[in-house]
Design an enzyme around this catalytic site. Structure first.
Site, PDB file in Angstrom:
ATOM      1  N   ARG A   1      20.990  -8.307 -24.813  1.00 57.77           N
ATOM      2  CA  ARG A   1      21.652  -8.940 -25.939  1.00 57.77           C
ATOM      3  C   ARG A   1      21.715 -10.402 -25.332  1.00 57.77           C
ATOM      4  NH1 ARG A   1      26.605  -7.807 -29.991  1.00 57.77           N
ATOM      5  NH2 ARG A   1      24.789  -6.426 -30.708  1.00 57.77           N
TER       6      ARG A   1
ATOM      7  N   HIS B   1      17.656  -8.453 -34.786  1.00 59.81           N
ATOM      8  CA  HIS B   1      18.501  -7.438 -34.435  1.00 59.81           C
ATOM      9  C   HIS B   1      17.941  -5.996 -34.785  1.00 59.81           C
ATOM     10  CE1 HIS B   1      21.759  -5.400 -32.965  1.00 59.81           C
ATOM     11  NE2 HIS B   1      22.863  -5.716 -33.683  1.00 59.81           N
TER      12      HIS B   1
ATOM     13  N   GLN C   1      19.606  -2.492 -35.025  1.00 61.61           N
ATOM     14  CA  GLN C   1      20.429  -2.581 -36.271  1.00 61.61           C
ATOM     15  C   GLN C   1      19.694  -2.089 -37.311  1.00 61.61           C
ATOM     16  OE1 GLN C   1      24.086  -3.443 -36.218  1.00 61.61           O
ATOM     17  NE2 GLN C   1      23.607  -2.350 -38.180  1.00 61.61           N
TER      18      GLN C   1
ATOM     19  N   ASP D   1      26.585  -9.469 -44.272  1.00 62.15           N
ATOM     20  CA  ASP D   1      26.877  -9.722 -42.629  1.00 62.15           C
ATOM     21  C   ASP D   1      27.753 -11.104 -42.527  1.00 62.15           C
ATOM     22  OD1 ASP D   1      26.919  -9.705 -39.809  1.00 62.15           O
ATOM     23  OD2 ASP D   1      24.922 -10.239 -39.828  1.00 62.15           O
TER      24      ASP D   1
ATOM     25  N   CYS E   1      26.827  -4.630 -40.927  1.00 64.61           N
ATOM     26  CA  CYS E   1      26.283  -4.246 -39.708  1.00 64.61           C
ATOM     27  C   CYS E   1      27.736  -4.095 -38.650  1.00 64.61           C
ATOM     28  CB  CYS E   1      25.409  -5.089 -38.869  1.00 64.61           C
ATOM     29  SG  CYS E   1      25.772  -6.792 -39.264  1.00 64.61           S
TER      30      CYS E   1
ATOM     31  N   ARG F   1      23.758   4.268 -35.434  1.00 71.49           N
ATOM     32  CA  ARG F   1      23.284   3.349 -34.392  1.00 71.49           C
ATOM     33  C   ARG F   1      23.331   4.133 -33.009  1.00 71.49           C
ATOM     34  NH1 ARG F   1      24.366  -2.034 -33.872  1.00 71.49           N
ATOM     35  NH2 ARG F   1      22.957  -1.956 -32.217  1.00 71.49           N
TER      36      ARG F   1
HETATM   37  N1   CP Z   1      26.370  -4.323 -35.255  1.00 67.86           N
HETATM   38  C1   CP Z   1      26.573  -4.761 -33.747  1.00 67.86           C
HETATM   39  O1   CP Z   1      25.569  -4.898 -33.309  1.00 67.86           O
HETATM   40  O2   CP Z   1      27.743  -4.653 -33.461  1.00 67.86           O
HETATM   41  P1   CP Z   1      28.205  -5.144 -31.945  1.00 67.86           P
HETATM   42  O3   CP Z   1      27.855  -6.770 -31.934  1.00 67.86           O
HETATM   43  O4   CP Z   1      29.398  -4.845 -31.814  1.00 67.86           O
HETATM   44  O5   CP Z   1      27.263  -4.676 -30.828  1.00 67.86           O
HETATM   45  N1  NVA Z   2      24.561 -11.969 -37.231  1.00 66.62           N
HETATM   46  C1  NVA Z   2      25.727 -11.057 -36.551  1.00 66.62           C
HETATM   47  C2  NVA Z   2      25.403  -9.751 -36.119  1.00 66.62           C
HETATM   48  C3  NVA Z   2      26.302  -9.162 -35.237  1.00 66.62           C
HETATM   49  C4  NVA Z   2      26.191  -7.781 -34.952  1.00 66.62           C
HETATM   50  C5  NVA Z   2      25.752 -12.065 -35.267  1.00 66.62           C
HETATM   51  O1  NVA Z   2      24.519 -12.354 -34.647  1.00 66.62           O
HETATM   52  O2  NVA Z   2      26.851 -12.410 -34.890  1.00 66.62           O
END
Ligand code: CP
Ligand code: NVA
Length: 306
Positions: A101, A128, A131, A223, A263, A291
């Protein structure tokens, strides 16, 4: 030849179907797969916070008999402490796969290109994929099939919206992305989704009208308005997104059996109200659970477990 999971765009339709079918099997028979990845090691590199992605990969890997190694941001200053390609080459000698990430999508691509092991995108500023794949699996699970489903994504044209664009376009889900004019998805991703949709017949539409998008929807998805890394713009973004809140009034425009997805993490009272996220149409926690099941299928798909 090793495979990565960087973008849904790179997956063939039959590969997505295989991952979905495997997810159902993994979910129904957790114990049958207890040695599938025995002796395998998955590295976890998270340069942004995570609850769901990190925990679901860790627990998922342990269900499959493998184990995880977490690297802290301090240990993983790839590109500064050492070249990205050296970092990728070294980890390839110890690990069997890597979940990353990070902020820059191109940095993730560079790391994948210099690693001999599968690299899984655990979220970048751009995409993502775990997701969106998991969300489309959840919709199929709840609605029976995906063809002809109308999904309204309401809010920011962000990483989650981008991956949903690719996924819906491939799988034949009609998607309307309703955003304020300044926060549309990236033009290139939208254009690629339109191209992919030619094969599936999905209707992919952009809108700046949340009510029109919600009208007749089978799924309403939202989101956060401020994604990780955009915190300095929070005040301005909150102003820009006024009128894009998923509240009961908006949900009442959709089909009566409309499902509400997010999400997570959610900013309750901003992009979604308590009433909706805790209400009868919401499936956000089933969505979060899936997930883990879907990512186990991704691990088996990429690592070819027994
Ligand atoms: N939805 C998601 O990816 O959650 P986290 O940021 O907690 O991993
Ligand atoms: N769009 C959000 C998704 C988190 C899972 C972010 O990037 O913070």
């Amino acid at each position: 030849m090793k495979r990565d999971l960087i973008s849904i765009k790179d997956l063939k339709l039959e590969e997505i179907e295989h991952i979905f079918n495997l997810t159902s099997e993994l979910k129904a028979k957790v114990k049958d797969f207890g040695r599938s990845l025995s002796g395998r090691s998955l590295g976890l590199i998270f340069l942004k916070p995570s609850l769901r992605t990190r925990v679901s990969f860790e627990v998922g890997m342990s269900h499959l008999g493998g184990h995880t190694v977490s690297l802290t941001p301090e240990e993983t200053k790839f590109g500064t402490r050492e070249a990205v390609k050296d970092f990728g080459s070294v980890l390839s000698r110890y690990l069997d796969a890597l979940v990353v990430r990070t902020f820059s999508h191109s940095e993730l691509e560079e790391l994948a290109g210099s690693s001999d092991i599968p690299v899984i995108n655990g979220l970048t500023d751009l995409l993502h994929p775990c997701q969106a794949l998991s969300d489309l699996y959840t919709i199929r699970e709840k609605k029976g099939s995906l063809g002809g489903i109308n999904l309204a994504f309401i809010g920011d044209g962000n990483n989650v919206a981008h991956s949903l664009l690719y996924g819906c376009a491939k799988l034949g889900v009609n998607l309307t992305v309703a955003t304020p004019g300044k926060h549309k998805p990236k033009e290139q991703i939208f254009a690629e989704a339109l191209e992919l949709a030619k094969a599936s017949g999905a209707k992919i539409v952009l809108s700046d009208d949340p009510s029109a998008a919600a009208g007749g929807a089978d799924i309403i998805y939202t989101d956060v308005w401020t994604s990780m890394g955009q915190e300095a713009q929070c005040k301005k973004r909150t102003r820009d997104f006024q009128g894009f809140q998923v509240n009961q009034k908006l949900v009442s425009l959709a089909k009566p059996d409309c499902l509400v997805m997010h999400c997570l993490p959610a900013h309750r009272g901003e992009e979604i109200t308590d009433e909706v996220i805790d209400g009868p149409n919401s499936i956000v926690f089933d969505q979060a659970e899936n997930r883990m099941h879907l990512q186990k299928a991704i691990l088996l798909f990429l690592l070819g477990g027994d």
